[in-house]
Design an enzyme around this catalytic site. Structure first.
Site, PDB file in Angstrom:
ATOM      1  N   ASP A  12      42.604  91.187  47.755  1.00 36.49           N
ATOM      2  CA  ASP A  12      41.066  91.139  48.386  1.00 36.49           C
ATOM      3  C   ASP A  12      40.136  92.182  47.455  1.00 36.49           C
ATOM      4  O   ASP A  12      40.504  93.185  47.138  1.00 36.49           O
ATOM      5  CB  ASP A  12      41.422  91.671  49.653  1.00 36.49           C
ATOM      6  CG  ASP A  12      39.975  91.491  50.679  1.00 36.49           C
ATOM      7  OD1 ASP A  12      39.124  90.600  50.337  1.00 36.49           O
ATOM      8  OD2 ASP A  12      39.987  92.114  51.805  1.00 36.49           O
ATOM      9  N   HIS A  29      35.406  87.741  40.905  1.00 37.22           N
ATOM     10  CA  HIS A  29      36.465  86.654  40.817  1.00 37.22           C
ATOM     11  C   HIS A  29      36.884  86.878  39.311  1.00 37.22           C
ATOM     12  O   HIS A  29      38.294  86.750  39.212  1.00 37.22           O
ATOM     13  CB  HIS A  29      36.160  85.623  41.164  1.00 37.22           C
ATOM     14  CG  HIS A  29      35.786  85.435  42.701  1.00 37.22           C
ATOM     15  ND1 HIS A  29      36.766  86.001  43.559  1.00 37.22           N
ATOM     16  CD2 HIS A  29      34.610  85.094  43.406  1.00 37.22           C
ATOM     17  CE1 HIS A  29      36.076  85.732  44.795  1.00 37.22           C
ATOM     18  NE2 HIS A  29      34.938  85.105  44.497  1.00 37.22           N
ATOM     19  N   LEU A 122      60.675  84.296  36.310  1.00 39.32           N
ATOM     20  CA  LEU A 122      59.921  84.686  37.503  1.00 39.32           C
ATOM     21  C   LEU A 122      59.152  83.355  38.183  1.00 39.32           C
ATOM     22  O   LEU A 122      58.678  82.420  37.417  1.00 39.32           O
ATOM     23  CB  LEU A 122      58.561  85.409  37.046  1.00 39.32           C
ATOM     24  CG  LEU A 122      57.409  85.925  37.818  1.00 39.32           C
ATOM     25  CD1 LEU A 122      57.983  86.752  38.996  1.00 39.32           C
ATOM     26  CD2 LEU A 122      56.329  86.498  37.220  1.00 39.32           C
TER      27      LEU A 122
HETATM   28  C1  FPP Z   1      39.466  87.576  47.870  1.00 40.50           C
HETATM   29  O1  FPP Z   1      38.451  88.536  47.317  1.00 40.50           O
HETATM   30  C2  FPP Z   1      39.625  86.822  46.668  1.00 40.50           C
HETATM   31  C3  FPP Z   1      39.705  85.615  46.605  1.00 40.50           C
HETATM   32  C4  FPP Z   1      39.196  84.683  47.702  1.00 40.50           C
HETATM   33  C5  FPP Z   1      40.112  85.055  45.444  1.00 40.50           C
HETATM   34  C6  FPP Z   1      41.217  85.105  44.824  1.00 40.50           C
HETATM   35  C7  FPP Z   1      40.944  84.796  43.232  1.00 40.50           C
HETATM   36  C8  FPP Z   1      41.246  85.605  42.327  1.00 40.50           C
HETATM   37  C9  FPP Z   1      41.840  86.740  42.146  1.00 40.50           C
HETATM   38  C10 FPP Z   1      41.037  84.884  40.763  1.00 40.50           C
HETATM   39  C11 FPP Z   1      41.335  83.596  40.680  1.00 40.50           C
HETATM   40  C12 FPP Z   1      42.871  83.523  40.366  1.00 40.50           C
HETATM   41  C13 FPP Z   1      43.519  82.552  39.999  1.00 40.50           C
HETATM   42  C14 FPP Z   1      45.080  82.700  39.881  1.00 40.50           C
HETATM   43  C15 FPP Z   1      42.890  81.451  39.092  1.00 40.50           C
HETATM   44  P1  FPP Z   1      36.866  88.498  48.353  1.00 40.50           P
HETATM   45  O2  FPP Z   1      36.164  87.593  47.343  1.00 40.50           O
HETATM   46  O3  FPP Z   1      37.196  87.881  49.793  1.00 40.50           O
HETATM   47  O4  FPP Z   1      36.412  90.191  48.240  1.00 40.50           O
HETATM   48  P2  FPP Z   1      35.445  90.665  49.247  1.00 40.50           P
HETATM   49  O5  FPP Z   1      36.224  90.844  50.469  1.00 40.50           O
HETATM   50  O6  FPP Z   1      34.871  91.985  48.371  1.00 40.50           O
HETATM   51  O7  FPP Z   1      34.440  89.928  49.567  1.00 40.50           O
END
Ligand code: FPP
Length: 224
Positions: A12, A29, A122
């Site tokens: 997150d 992201h 893994l």
């Molecule tokens: C949460 O942060 C994160 C996500 C919804 C996406 C996670 C994706 C990645 C780490 C990159 C892609 C991964 C792969 C394996 C291709 P948020 O956007 O909710 O953050 P915020 O709480 O600050 O809004």
């Protein structure tokens, strides 16, 4: 010292990091994907057998289309460019969640799973379009259909995580303390670490610090 076999992570904070440093949630992201790479390396170094990453929840569809499209483009790129290398490193990729994406992405996901299915170093479980409540409901529906008796063992067998041990450790970055419909059944006895850092700022050192602290915990699973 506690053995560590399975780490689950709620990654997150991408959006907040992106807005703060690059004036763009999507840049967060992109940076978050670099952290994914670091944590895969860290998992191998720490001899972890299962790494489960929450990449997209069933609730994330409520985000703006532009952000959703960016996330899936990032994922497609990752699969096209990185799966060969993961395969060479003996890493298995498994998708949790329902694969209701574009035909192109579904195919890429299926091919990646197939290609790496025999690997043993893994196992990375990528939770995509995953929600724990619907996973549980689906499992109960299957049990009803098959007239299985209701037991822990039978439920485990009908979850998407069958053959995957429960996480020993859950890490949630981003300074928020909630489970967000992630592995609600499987986390029953996991040690939970809430980390203040946002996911793109999290690194191998932070991962090692949490693992060190986890190993010191006396896990008694309800006993004394
Ligand atoms: C949460 O942060 C994160 C996500 C919804 C996406 C996670 C994706 C990645 C780490 C990159 C892609 C991964 C792969 C394996 C291709 P948020 O956007 O909710 O953050 P915020 O709480 O600050 O809004």
């Amino acid at each position: 010292m506690n053995p560590l076999n399975h780490v689950a992570i709620i990654m997150d904070g991408n959006g907040r990091w992106g807005l703060k440093y690059k004036n763009s949630r999507n840049a967060g992201h992109k940076a978050g994907l670099n952290t994914v790479e670091k944590i895969i390396k860290g998992s191998i170094k720490n001899k972890i057998s299962f790494l489960t990453l929450f990449a997209f929840s069933t609730e994330n569809w409520k985000r703006p289309k532009k952000e959703i499209n960016y996330l899936f483009a990032l994922l497609e790129n990752f699969l096209v460019n990185r799966v060969e290398e993961l395969h060479k490193q003996n890493i298995k990729l498994k998708i949790l969640g329902s694969k209701k994406f574009s035909p192109k992405l579904n195919k890429l996901l299926n091919n990646s799973e197939k290609k790496t299915s025999k690997n043993t170093k893994l196992q990375i479980n990528l939770a995509l379009n995953y929600g724990s409540k619907s996973e549980l409901i689906d499992a109960f529906k299957k049990m009803k259909k098959n007239k299985s008796s209701i037991s822990e063992k039978n439920l485990n067998k009908n979850l998407q995580t069958k053959n995957i041990p429960d996480p020993d450790l859950l890490i949630r970055t981003g300074n928020t303390k909630r489970l967000s419909n992630f592995l609600l059944w499987q986390l029953a006895y996991s040690e939970i670490f809430f980390e203040k850092k946002l996911w793109p700022a999290f690194n191998g050192k932070d991962f090692n610090r949490i693992i060190k602290d986890y190993k010191k915990i006396k896990r008694n699973f309800g006993k004394i």
